[in-house]
Scaffold this active site. Structure first.
Site, PDB file in Angstrom:
ATOM      1  N   PHE A   1      45.214  -5.724  24.554  1.00 30.10           N
ATOM      2  CA  PHE A   1      44.705  -5.146  23.306  1.00 30.10           C
ATOM      3  C   PHE A   1      43.969  -3.820  23.569  1.00 30.10           C
ATOM      4  CE2 PHE A   1      40.739  -5.622  20.487  1.00 30.10           C
ATOM      5  CZ  PHE A   1      41.247  -4.798  19.492  1.00 30.10           C
TER       6      PHE A   1
ATOM      7  N   ASP B   1      49.705  -4.391  35.114  1.00 34.26           N
ATOM      8  CA  ASP B   1      49.464  -5.552  34.249  1.00 34.26           C
ATOM      9  C   ASP B   1      50.405  -6.680  34.670  1.00 34.26           C
ATOM     10  OD1 ASP B   1      48.200  -5.694  31.039  1.00 34.26           O
ATOM     11  OD2 ASP B   1      49.444  -7.326  31.812  1.00 34.26           O
TER      12      ASP B   1
ATOM     13  N   ALA C   1      41.886  -5.483  33.124  1.00 38.79           N
ATOM     14  CA  ALA C   1      42.635  -6.742  33.220  1.00 38.79           C
ATOM     15  C   ALA C   1      41.661  -7.901  33.321  1.00 38.79           C
ATOM     16  CB  ALA C   1      43.554  -6.726  34.436  1.00 38.79           C
TER      17      ALA C   1
ATOM     18  N   THR D   1      31.639  -6.710  29.048  1.00 38.04           N
ATOM     19  CA  THR D   1      31.314  -7.179  27.701  1.00 38.04           C
ATOM     20  C   THR D   1      29.809  -7.351  27.533  1.00 38.04           C
ATOM     21  OG1 THR D   1      31.440  -9.178  26.331  1.00 38.04           O
ATOM     22  CG2 THR D   1      31.830  -9.497  28.640  1.00 38.04           C
ATOM     23  N   ASP D   2      29.363  -7.306  26.284  1.00 37.59           N
ATOM     24  CA  ASP D   2      27.945  -7.586  26.008  1.00 37.59           C
ATOM     25  C   ASP D   2      27.630  -9.076  26.181  1.00 37.59           C
ATOM     26  OD1 ASP D   2      29.294  -8.570  23.766  1.00 37.59           O
ATOM     27  OD2 ASP D   2      27.987  -7.599  22.294  1.00 37.59           O
ATOM     28  N   GLU D   3      28.685  -9.921  26.296  1.00 37.01           N
ATOM     29  CA  GLU D   3      28.447 -11.366  26.360  1.00 37.01           C
ATOM     30  C   GLU D   3      27.745 -11.775  27.655  1.00 37.01           C
ATOM     31  OE1 GLU D   3      31.645 -13.784  24.814  1.00 37.01           O
ATOM     32  OE2 GLU D   3      32.417 -12.105  23.644  1.00 37.01           O
TER      33      GLU D   3
ATOM     34  N   TYR E   1      33.732 -17.728  30.267  1.00 38.48           N
ATOM     35  CA  TYR E   1      34.214 -16.339  30.174  1.00 38.48           C
ATOM     36  C   TYR E   1      33.110 -15.362  30.551  1.00 38.48           C
ATOM     37  CZ  TYR E   1      35.127 -11.812  27.945  1.00 38.48           C
ATOM     38  OH  TYR E   1      35.247 -10.465  27.692  1.00 38.48           O
TER      39      TYR E   1
ATOM     40  N   ALA F   1      30.324 -15.868  32.061  1.00 35.27           N
ATOM     41  CA  ALA F   1      29.857 -16.045  33.444  1.00 35.27           C
ATOM     42  C   ALA F   1      30.795 -15.338  34.418  1.00 35.27           C
ATOM     43  CB  ALA F   1      29.751 -17.536  33.779  1.00 35.27           C
ATOM     44  N   SER F   2      32.107 -15.431  34.144  1.00 33.20           N
ATOM     45  CA  SER F   2      33.051 -14.772  35.063  1.00 33.20           C
ATOM     46  C   SER F   2      32.961 -13.257  34.937  1.00 33.20           C
ATOM     47  CB  SER F   2      34.486 -15.269  34.822  1.00 33.20           C
ATOM     48  OG  SER F   2      34.951 -14.839  33.557  1.00 33.20           O
ATOM     49  N   LYS F   3      32.742 -12.750  33.737  1.00 29.55           N
ATOM     50  CA  LYS F   3      32.574 -11.288  33.577  1.00 29.55           C
ATOM     51  C   LYS F   3      31.264 -10.847  34.243  1.00 29.55           C
ATOM     52  CE  LYS F   3      34.813  -8.660  31.707  1.00 29.55           C
ATOM     53  NZ  LYS F   3      35.992  -7.838  32.122  1.00 29.55           N
TER      54      LYS F   3
ATOM     55  N   HIS G   1      27.996 -22.092  21.787  1.00 29.68           N
ATOM     56  CA  HIS G   1      28.278 -20.927  20.919  1.00 29.68           C
ATOM     57  C   HIS G   1      27.067 -19.979  20.869  1.00 29.68           C
ATOM     58  CE1 HIS G   1      30.505 -19.845  16.922  1.00 29.68           C
ATOM     59  NE2 HIS G   1      30.241 -18.776  17.646  1.00 29.68           N
TER      60      HIS G   1
ATOM     61  N   TYR H   1      42.732 -26.216  17.635  1.00 23.75           N
ATOM     62  CA  TYR H   1      42.265 -26.510  16.284  1.00 23.75           C
ATOM     63  C   TYR H   1      42.537 -27.952  15.845  1.00 23.75           C
ATOM     64  CZ  TYR H   1      41.203 -21.607  16.213  1.00 23.75           C
ATOM     65  OH  TYR H   1      40.672 -20.380  16.527  1.00 23.75           O
TER      66      TYR H   1
HETATM   67  P1  NAD Z   1      43.440  -8.969  26.410  1.00 21.68           P
HETATM   68  O1  NAD Z   1      43.362 -10.425  26.708  1.00 21.68           O
HETATM   69  O2  NAD Z   1      44.029  -8.510  25.129  1.00 21.68           O
HETATM   70  O3  NAD Z   1      44.256  -8.222  27.571  1.00 21.68           O
HETATM   71  C1  NAD Z   1      44.085  -8.517  28.911  1.00 21.68           C
HETATM   72  C2  NAD Z   1      45.221  -7.867  29.696  1.00 21.68           C
HETATM   73  O4  NAD Z   1      45.028  -8.164  31.079  1.00 21.68           O
HETATM   74  C3  NAD Z   1      46.607  -8.403  29.312  1.00 21.68           C
HETATM   75  O5  NAD Z   1      47.522  -7.323  29.198  1.00 21.68           O
HETATM   76  C4  NAD Z   1      46.974  -9.308  30.469  1.00 21.68           C
HETATM   77  O6  NAD Z   1      48.379  -9.373  30.706  1.00 21.68           O
HETATM   78  C5  NAD Z   1      46.252  -8.644  31.636  1.00 21.68           C
HETATM   79  N1  NAD Z   1      45.927  -9.596  32.705  1.00 21.68           N
HETATM   80  C6  NAD Z   1      45.322 -10.814  32.573  1.00 21.68           C
HETATM   81  N2  NAD Z   1      45.231 -11.423  33.771  1.00 21.68           N
HETATM   82  C7  NAD Z   1      45.776 -10.553  34.686  1.00 21.68           C
HETATM   83  C8  NAD Z   1      45.978 -10.605  36.088  1.00 21.68           C
HETATM   84  N3  NAD Z   1      45.599 -11.675  36.804  1.00 21.68           N
HETATM   85  N4  NAD Z   1      46.544  -9.547  36.697  1.00 21.68           N
HETATM   86  C9  NAD Z   1      46.933  -8.459  35.987  1.00 21.68           C
HETATM   87  N5  NAD Z   1      46.801  -8.376  34.653  1.00 21.68           N
HETATM   88  C10 NAD Z   1      46.234  -9.404  34.013  1.00 21.68           C
HETATM   89  O7  NAD Z   1      41.954  -8.432  26.596  1.00 21.68           O
HETATM   90  P2  NAD Z   1      41.172  -7.285  25.804  1.00 21.68           P
HETATM   91  O8  NAD Z   1      40.556  -7.863  24.612  1.00 21.68           O
HETATM   92  O9  NAD Z   1      42.063  -6.108  25.685  1.00 21.68           O
HETATM   93  O10 NAD Z   1      39.999  -6.983  26.836  1.00 21.68           O
HETATM   94  C11 NAD Z   1      40.176  -6.014  27.881  1.00 21.68           C
HETATM   95  C12 NAD Z   1      38.917  -5.943  28.708  1.00 21.68           C
HETATM   96  O11 NAD Z   1      37.821  -5.568  27.877  1.00 21.68           O
HETATM   97  C13 NAD Z   1      38.507  -7.269  29.356  1.00 21.68           C
HETATM   98  O12 NAD Z   1      38.017  -6.993  30.641  1.00 21.68           O
HETATM   99  C14 NAD Z   1      37.405  -7.806  28.450  1.00 21.68           C
HETATM  100  O13 NAD Z   1      36.517  -8.610  29.161  1.00 21.68           O
HETATM  101  C15 NAD Z   1      36.769  -6.511  27.990  1.00 21.68           C
HETATM  102  N6  NAD Z   1      36.119  -6.576  26.669  1.00 21.68           N
HETATM  103  C16 NAD Z   1      36.776  -7.074  25.586  1.00 21.68           C
HETATM  104  C17 NAD Z   1      36.163  -7.085  24.333  1.00 21.68           C
HETATM  105  C18 NAD Z   1      36.875  -7.589  23.105  1.00 21.68           C
HETATM  106  O14 NAD Z   1      36.261  -7.672  22.031  1.00 21.68           O
HETATM  107  N7  NAD Z   1      38.153  -7.920  23.168  1.00 21.68           N
HETATM  108  C19 NAD Z   1      34.866  -6.601  24.205  1.00 21.68           C
HETATM  109  C20 NAD Z   1      34.202  -6.090  25.335  1.00 21.68           C
HETATM  110  C21 NAD Z   1      34.863  -6.072  26.558  1.00 21.68           C
HETATM  111  P1  TYD Z   2      35.957 -14.358  18.943  1.00 21.53           P
HETATM  112  O1  TYD Z   2      36.821 -13.403  18.171  1.00 21.53           O
HETATM  113  O2  TYD Z   2      36.599 -15.457  19.702  1.00 21.53           O
HETATM  114  O3  TYD Z   2      35.041 -13.448  19.887  1.00 21.53           O
HETATM  115  P2  TYD Z   2      33.755 -13.869  20.793  1.00 21.53           P
HETATM  116  O4  TYD Z   2      33.685 -15.333  20.908  1.00 21.53           O
HETATM  117  O5  TYD Z   2      34.083 -13.231  22.088  1.00 21.53           O
HETATM  118  O6  TYD Z   2      32.579 -13.263  20.100  1.00 21.53           O
HETATM  119  O7  TYD Z   2      34.913 -15.013  17.929  1.00 21.53           O
HETATM  120  C1  TYD Z   2      34.065 -14.218  17.117  1.00 21.53           C
HETATM  121  C2  TYD Z   2      33.185 -15.150  16.346  1.00 21.53           C
HETATM  122  O8  TYD Z   2      33.997 -15.917  15.427  1.00 21.53           O
HETATM  123  C3  TYD Z   2      32.474 -16.175  17.217  1.00 21.53           C
HETATM  124  O9  TYD Z   2      31.170 -16.426  16.671  1.00 21.53           O
HETATM  125  C4  TYD Z   2      33.323 -17.415  17.094  1.00 21.53           C
HETATM  126  C5  TYD Z   2      33.863 -17.327  15.665  1.00 21.53           C
HETATM  127  N1  TYD Z   2      35.212 -17.931  15.462  1.00 21.53           N
HETATM  128  C6  TYD Z   2      35.407 -18.832  14.418  1.00 21.53           C
HETATM  129  O10 TYD Z   2      34.466 -19.153  13.641  1.00 21.53           O
HETATM  130  N2  TYD Z   2      36.638 -19.384  14.262  1.00 21.53           N
HETATM  131  C7  TYD Z   2      37.689 -19.074  15.075  1.00 21.53           C
HETATM  132  O11 TYD Z   2      38.811 -19.633  14.889  1.00 21.53           O
HETATM  133  C8  TYD Z   2      37.476 -18.127  16.124  1.00 21.53           C
HETATM  134  C9  TYD Z   2      38.601 -17.753  17.055  1.00 21.53           C
HETATM  135  C10 TYD Z   2      36.216 -17.578  16.279  1.00 21.53           C
END
Ligand code: NAD
Ligand code: TYD
Length: 350
Positions: A13, A35, A84, A132-134, A157, A159-161, A291, A348
């Site tokens: 994404f 990737d 990734a 991430t901010d998490e 998640y 914890a691993s980040k 949560h 779900y």
């Molecule tokens: P995503 O899950 O959409 O994409 C992850 C990508 O990494 C995928 O293309 C997947 O194929 C690739 N990948 C996964 N495991 C792999 C491996 N072992 N080797 C090579 N490629 C691999 O994730 P995203 O939402 O685009 O997030 C991208 C980064 O940004 C992550 O590091 C995430 O922690 C960070 N991030 C995400 C958010 C969010 O809201 N989505 C917010 C803050 C930070």
């Molecule tokens: P999510 O998009 O999974 O992001 P994150 O957990 O990394 O913040 O979830 C955003 C918020 O929405 C979180 O408080 C969990 C809630 N949520 C639901 O209520 N229902 C759902 O089906 C999902 C996926 C998330």
């Protein structure tokens, strides 16, 4: 200086938006998208840039240290932007080890290669770790995460980040590897995989399926449009201080239930449904274990030091996002077939 930048997770994404930005804005750079194409990786996300002369793709898993070495060698990698990861909290609750492998061991594999290949010249190379901010855990009703907030991750998640962030910092301190770190809030936008709140609910509204709100729906997130995250990464990658971290956020907090109601109301208009029709799909379901109550970013450091700020309001970003999903039904149908259905049943099932 001409660079050969390895962007990991570029088919995902956020990564796909970062790849697009760098390929189009910096024709003088070579952009290598590495990737593994897991369930979350999709080369469809990059159809518009895949023929660009400065774009390359390598299907490699970051658990494969030898393959990473070969990619560095083949493309003369000068810098890394590392996205990734396994990225979904709910999946981390089912399968924590997958997150340890990719997010921690995979990151250390990349750090090792960067350390060995750039040795003696760390000042000329940069490892940008996207996090991430998490990692900061959960806020109460007041306050914000700053760059000095102590780490207190609550999910496998986060914890691993957090572990990966610590390794990046440790490679900077111990070996002198040049790095920058960004910790961003929740993203939304085109190409978002429909397991996360916003795209899942857009998809379910289209299909008139229940909208599963966890717990009482009072959980709060700070939402940022994905293209604004990509520009923040561009800004920090080029201008951020070495060995420093920057928080990135949208100054845009929403309780889940309010966000879901807004989404329903916009979708009613877009789909020519009666006002209130989609909101009837809202279903409260059992809560996510552990949560986090509230995330909120203080993004004043990146704003004041580097001049970055979000370019769109939430209303504008949501409109673009919803239109994108409505105009890309084939993309949505493709990613929600197959394994997605099994995941959905498992997650779900009440
Ligand atoms: P995503 O899950 O959409 O994409 C992850 C990508 O990494 C995928 O293309 C997947 O194929 C690739 N990948 C996964 N495991 C792999 C491996 N072992 N080797 C090579 N490629 C691999 O994730 P995203 O939402 O685009 O997030 C991208 C980064 O940004 C992550 O590091 C995430 O922690 C960070 N991030 C995400 C958010 C969010 O809201 N989505 C917010 C803050 C930070
Ligand atoms: P999510 O998009 O999974 O992001 P994150 O957990 O990394 O913040 O979830 C955003 C918020 O929405 C979180 O408080 C969990 C809630 N949520 C639901 O209520 N229902 C759902 O089906 C999902 C996926 C998330």
């Amino acid at each position: 200086m001409s660079k050969s930048i390895l962007i990991t997770g570029g088919a995902g994404f956020i990564g796909s938006h970062v790849v697009r930005l760098f390929v189009t804005k910096y024709p003088q750079y070579t952009i290598v998208n590495l990737d593994a194409l897991t369930y979350a990786g999709n080369l469809e996300n990059l159809r518009d840039v895949e023929k660009a002369p400065n774009y390359r793709f390598e299907k490699v898993n970051i658990l494969d240290a030898d393959a990473i070495e070969q990619v560095f060698e083949k493309h003369g990698i000068t810098d890394v932007i590392h996205l990734a990861a396994e990225s979904h909290v709910d999946r981390s609750i089912h399968s924590p080890l997958d997150f340890v492998y990719t997010n921690i061991i995979g990151t250390v594999n990349l750090l090792n290669t960067a350390k060995n290949r750039w040795k003696g010249n760390y000042g000329h190379h940069r490892f940008h770790h996207v996090s991430t901010d998490e990692v900061f855990g959960s806020l109460g009703a007041e306050g914000f995460f700053t760059e000095t907030t102590p780490y207190a991750p609550n999910s496998p998640y986060s914890a691993s980040k957090a572990g990966s962030d610590h390794f990046v910092r440790a490679y900077g301190e111990t070996y002198g590897l040049g790095y920058v770190l960004t910790n961003c809030s929740n993203n939304y936008g085109p190409n978002h995989f429909p397991e996360k709140l916003i795209p899942l609910f857009i998809n379910n509204i289209i299909e008139r399926k229940p909208l599963p709100v966890y717990g009482d729906g009072k959980y709060t997130r700070d939402w940022l449009f994905v293209i604004d995250h990509a520009t923040a990464i561009d800004t920090v990658f080029h201008n951020g201080k070495n060995h420093d971290s920057y928080n990135v956020g949208g100054f845009n907090e929403w309780q889940n239930i309010d966000l879901v109601k807004l989404l329903c109301s916009i979708m009613d208009k877009k789909l020519n449904r009666a006002e209130g029709e989609s909101a009837q799909l809202i279903t409260y379901v059992k809560d996510r274990p552990g949560h986090d109550l509230r995330y909120a970013i203080d993004a004043s450091k990146i704003n004041m030091e580097l001049g970055w700020s979000p370019s769109v309001t939430f209303e504008q970003g949501l409109e673009i996002t919803i239109d994108w999903f409505l105009n890309n039904s084939e993309w949505l149908a493709n990613v929600t077939s197959g394994n997605y259905q099994q995941y959905y049943q498992k997650q779900y099932a009440q």
